[in-house]
Design a protein around this motif. Structure first.
Motif, PDB file in Angstrom:
ATOM      1  N   MET A 287     -17.252  -3.033   6.118  1.00  0.00           N
ATOM      2  CA  MET A 287     -17.035  -1.589   6.068  1.00  0.00           C
ATOM      3  C   MET A 287     -17.157  -1.147   7.602  1.00  0.00           C
ATOM      4  N   ALA A 288     -16.250  -0.281   7.925  1.00  0.00           N
ATOM      5  CA  ALA A 288     -16.137   0.170   9.374  1.00  0.00           C
ATOM      6  C   ALA A 288     -17.172   1.235   9.713  1.00  0.00           C
ATOM      7  N   ASP A 289     -17.404   1.223  11.069  1.00  0.00           N
ATOM      8  CA  ASP A 289     -18.532   2.217  11.526  1.00  0.00           C
ATOM      9  C   ASP A 289     -17.811   3.418  11.656  1.00  0.00           C
ATOM     10  N   TYR A 290     -18.454   4.459  10.923  1.00  0.00           N
ATOM     11  CA  TYR A 290     -17.806   5.764  11.184  1.00  0.00           C
ATOM     12  C   TYR A 290     -17.516   6.405  12.640  1.00  0.00           C
ATOM     13  N   TYR A 291     -18.526   6.079  13.380  1.00  0.00           N
ATOM     14  CA  TYR A 291     -18.349   6.445  14.771  1.00  0.00           C
ATOM     15  C   TYR A 291     -17.062   5.807  15.423  1.00  0.00           C
ATOM     16  N   GLU A 292     -17.023   4.431  15.164  1.00  0.00           N
ATOM     17  CA  GLU A 292     -15.812   3.889  15.606  1.00  0.00           C
ATOM     18  C   GLU A 292     -14.606   4.281  15.007  1.00  0.00           C
ATOM     19  N   THR A 293     -14.520   4.689  13.770  1.00  0.00           N
ATOM     20  CA  THR A 293     -13.457   5.043  13.385  1.00  0.00           C
ATOM     21  C   THR A 293     -12.824   6.438  13.864  1.00  0.00           C
ATOM     22  N   LEU A 294     -13.672   7.384  14.283  1.00  0.00           N
ATOM     23  CA  LEU A 294     -13.364   8.553  15.042  1.00  0.00           C
ATOM     24  C   LEU A 294     -13.470   8.323  16.381  1.00  0.00           C
ATOM     25  N   GLY A 295     -13.867   7.278  17.052  1.00  0.00           N
ATOM     26  CA  GLY A 295     -13.762   7.036  18.545  1.00  0.00           C
ATOM     27  C   GLY A 295     -14.661   7.801  19.202  1.00  0.00           C
ATOM     28  N   VAL A 296     -15.973   8.002  18.713  1.00  0.00           N
ATOM     29  CA  VAL A 296     -16.970   8.738  19.328  1.00  0.00           C
ATOM     30  C   VAL A 296     -17.961   7.992  19.587  1.00  0.00           C
ATOM     31  N   SER A 297     -18.964   8.372  20.463  1.00  0.00           N
ATOM     32  CA  SER A 297     -20.406   7.850  20.763  1.00  0.00           C
ATOM     33  C   SER A 297     -21.297   8.334  19.659  1.00  0.00           C
ATOM     34  N   ARG A 298     -22.446   7.464  19.216  1.00  0.00           N
ATOM     35  CA  ARG A 298     -23.388   7.731  18.246  1.00  0.00           C
ATOM     36  C   ARG A 298     -24.177   9.038  18.576  1.00  0.00           C
TER      37      ARG A 298
ATOM     38  N   TYR B 116     -26.685   8.510   7.311  1.00  0.00           N
ATOM     39  CA  TYR B 116     -25.923   7.790   7.498  1.00  0.00           C
ATOM     40  C   TYR B 116     -26.709   6.737   8.758  1.00  0.00           C
ATOM     41  N   ASP B 117     -27.191   7.554   9.788  1.00  0.00           N
ATOM     42  CA  ASP B 117     -27.571   6.940  10.884  1.00  0.00           C
ATOM     43  C   ASP B 117     -28.814   6.154  10.614  1.00  0.00           C
ATOM     44  N   ARG B 118     -29.442   6.459   9.512  1.00  0.00           N
ATOM     45  CA  ARG B 118     -30.787   5.736   9.459  1.00  0.00           C
ATOM     46  C   ARG B 118     -30.500   4.275   8.319  1.00  0.00           C
ATOM     47  N   PHE B 119     -29.487   4.741   7.253  1.00  0.00           N
ATOM     48  CA  PHE B 119     -29.303   3.761   6.178  1.00  0.00           C
ATOM     49  C   PHE B 119     -27.749   3.296   6.165  1.00  0.00           C
ATOM     50  N   GLY B 120     -26.939   3.652   7.004  1.00  0.00           N
ATOM     51  CA  GLY B 120     -25.785   3.206   7.071  1.00  0.00           C
ATOM     52  C   GLY B 120     -24.909   3.837   5.767  1.00  0.00           C
ATOM     53  N   GLU B 121     -23.949   3.126   5.495  1.00  0.00           N
ATOM     54  CA  GLU B 121     -23.135   3.398   4.184  1.00  0.00           C
ATOM     55  C   GLU B 121     -23.861   3.763   3.098  1.00  0.00           C
TER      56      GLU B 121
ATOM     57  N   ILE C 146     -10.405   8.159   8.323  1.00  0.00           N
ATOM     58  CA  ILE C 146     -10.564   8.998   9.157  1.00  0.00           C
ATOM     59  C   ILE C 146     -11.365  10.158   8.417  1.00  0.00           C
ATOM     60  N   ASN C 147     -10.944  10.556   7.377  1.00  0.00           N
ATOM     61  CA  ASN C 147     -11.223  11.695   6.612  1.00  0.00           C
ATOM     62  C   ASN C 147     -12.664  11.577   6.095  1.00  0.00           C
ATOM     63  N   ARG C 148     -12.858  10.145   5.585  1.00  0.00           N
ATOM     64  CA  ARG C 148     -14.301   9.888   5.140  1.00  0.00           C
ATOM     65  C   ARG C 148     -15.383  10.127   6.444  1.00  0.00           C
ATOM     66  N   ALA C 149     -14.899   9.418   7.477  1.00  0.00           N
ATOM     67  CA  ALA C 149     -15.949   9.467   8.590  1.00  0.00           C
ATOM     68  C   ALA C 149     -16.269  10.708   8.970  1.00  0.00           C
ATOM     69  N   TYR C 150     -15.384  11.686   8.942  1.00  0.00           N
ATOM     70  CA  TYR C 150     -15.519  13.109   9.449  1.00  0.00           C
ATOM     71  C   TYR C 150     -16.368  13.907   8.203  1.00  0.00           C
ATOM     72  N   GLU C 151     -16.099  13.590   6.939  1.00  0.00           N
ATOM     73  CA  GLU C 151     -16.818  13.974   6.081  1.00  0.00           C
ATOM     74  C   GLU C 151     -18.329  13.795   6.252  1.00  0.00           C
ATOM     75  N   VAL C 152     -18.668  12.675   6.578  1.00  0.00           N
ATOM     76  CA  VAL C 152     -20.100  12.232   6.778  1.00  0.00           C
ATOM     77  C   VAL C 152     -20.760  12.690   8.092  1.00  0.00           C
ATOM     78  N   LEU C 153     -19.819  12.628   8.924  1.00  0.00           N
ATOM     79  CA  LEU C 153     -20.344  12.808  10.488  1.00  0.00           C
ATOM     80  C   LEU C 153     -20.319  14.463  10.634  1.00  0.00           C
ATOM     81  N   SER C 154     -19.569  15.173   9.949  1.00  0.00           N
ATOM     82  CA  SER C 154     -19.713  16.714  10.255  1.00  0.00           C
ATOM     83  C   SER C 154     -20.798  17.207   9.553  1.00  0.00           C
ATOM     84  N   GLU C 155     -21.657  16.593   8.409  1.00  0.00           N
ATOM     85  CA  GLU C 155     -22.651  17.308   7.843  1.00  0.00           C
ATOM     86  C   GLU C 155     -23.946  16.645   8.475  1.00  0.00           C
ATOM     87  N   PRO C 156     -24.940  17.566   9.083  1.00  0.00           N
ATOM     88  CA  PRO C 156     -25.943  17.054   9.658  1.00  0.00           C
ATOM     89  C   PRO C 156     -26.807  16.124   8.753  1.00  0.00           C
ATOM     90  N   GLU C 157     -27.074  16.663   7.394  1.00  0.00           N
ATOM     91  CA  GLU C 157     -27.839  15.497   6.553  1.00  0.00           C
ATOM     92  C   GLU C 157     -27.404  14.504   6.242  1.00  0.00           C
TER      93      GLU C 157
END
Length: 379
Positions: free
Chosen positions: A1-12, A63-68, A47-58
């Protein structure tokens, strides 16, 4: 499973604006209507899945704590072919990227889109990795674990409102959770339905927030649990603990906790399914004459008969001394013992004299150039 931050090319530690900019840039590049290269559509879905997760603070915090596993219970990851009128959760920012509309769920061609989130929503499932000792996995038992999950706030009973008050109908959307606007684009006119920015799609607003949970209706709680480990579990076994995931929203049921088991290796024993494997070294005399030897098993010490004339690498079996069958612990595998024979590299003169007499009785030659009985033993 790809890291969502890497998918979007941004830092954590990227902020919301950085994530949004990165998403828009990649969405333009890989959108199936623009990019016809092989793999572009799959890349667009990621890309869409990564943004869906990382754009919502909760969701991002989980995701940062438990991953996928921390966001697996959330609505998520529909591919482009799955987007449809009335199920446009991830399409809003794509629409905004190309057509300059509102951010949020949208509808096209006059149909009503978006999903009101005011109804009960099941809580997210959680994952916990648990390591067991070799014998704990074989015989099972109770294990105490610590988990951190969301629980319904007892002060407001999950409403998010201060005790004695209640949420009010949203004045912006009239309780529908959606707002509608017409948008003119080079492709024609679109009627876009978006999530209400005031109530975030719930149809209600909280004027006096609960001071205990800050209006969220849930609180992060760390608790201890005792779980039962069945006999015979192995690496990768997954246990489900019902209702110990995150609390649901708007009266929805809690998610479940999934415990993944990993077993420490044991130097003395190896496991092969429901059988236990080990090795035993015996002297050449014990192998020739036979003997009864005490051996270690997972149940303790057992007597093992070494038959006279046992050959190197012979496998002897202690029946029913293996691993209980998962789900039917009354059935057990066997303990398989591979016998290794120790040949001494040095012997005393007295031992040699006795062995030479034995060789003579057997008619085995010990002259130079022939290995014979002693040669076979001590070569």
């Amino acid at each position: 499973m790809a890291d969502y931050y890497e998918t979007l090319g941004v830092s954590r530690d990227a902020d919301k604006d950085e994530i949004k900019r990165a998403y828009r840039r990649l969405a333009r590049k890989y959108h199936p209507d623009v990019n016809k290269e092989a793999g572009a559509e799959e890349r667009f879905k990621e890309i869409n899945r990564a943004y869906e997760v990382l754009s919502e603070p909760e969701m991002r915090a989980r995701y940062d704590r438990f991953g996928e596993a921390g966001v697996s219970g959330a609505a998520g990851g529909p591919g482009f072919s799955d987007f449809g009128v009335g199920d446009m959760g991830g399409f809003a920012d794509i629409f905004e990227t190309f057509f300059g509309g509102f951010a949020g769920a949208g509808g096209v061609g006059g149909h009503s889109g978006g999903r009101r989130r005011s109804g009960p929503v099941r809580g997210d499932d959680l994952r916990l990795d648990l390591r067991l000792d070799f014998k704990e996995a074989i015989f099972g038992g109770e294990k105490e674990i610590r988990i951190s999950h969301l629980e319904t706030c007892n002060t407001c009973n999950g409403s998010g409102a201060k005790p004695g008050t209640s949420p009010k109908t949203c004045g912006t959307c009239g309780g529908s959770g959606q707002v509608r606007r017409a948008t003119r684009t080079p492709f024609g006119s679109f009627a876009q339905v978006s999530v209400c920015p005031t109530c975030n799609g719930t149809g209600q607003v909280i004027e006096d927030k609960c001071t205990d949970c800050g209006g969220r209706g849930t609180k992060q709680v760390t608790k201890k649990l005792k779980i039962s480990i069945p006999a015979g579990v192995d690496n990768g076994t997954r246990l489900r603990v019902s209702n110990e995931g995150d609390a649901g929203k708007a009266g929805g049921p809690p998610g479940d906790l999934y415990v993944y088991l990993f077993v420490n290796e044991e130097e003395q024993f190896q496991r092969d399914g429901i059988n236990i494997l080990s090795e035993l070294s015996v002297s050449y005399l014990q192998a020739i004459l036979g003997a009864t030897i005490e051996v270690e098993t997972i149940d303790g010490t057992e007597a093992l008969e070494i038959p006279a004339g046992t050959q190197p690498s012979t496998v002897l079996t202690l029946e029913g001394k293996g691993v209980p069958r998962l789900g039917n612990p009354s059935q057990r595998g066997d303990h398989l013992i591979t016998v290794q024979i120790e040949i001494p590299t040095r012997i005393s003169n007295e031992e040699r004299e006795i062995l030479e007499k034995l060789a003579a009785l057997r008619g085995d030659s010990t002259h130079k150039g022939g290995r014979g009985f002693l040669g076979n033993l001590f070569h």
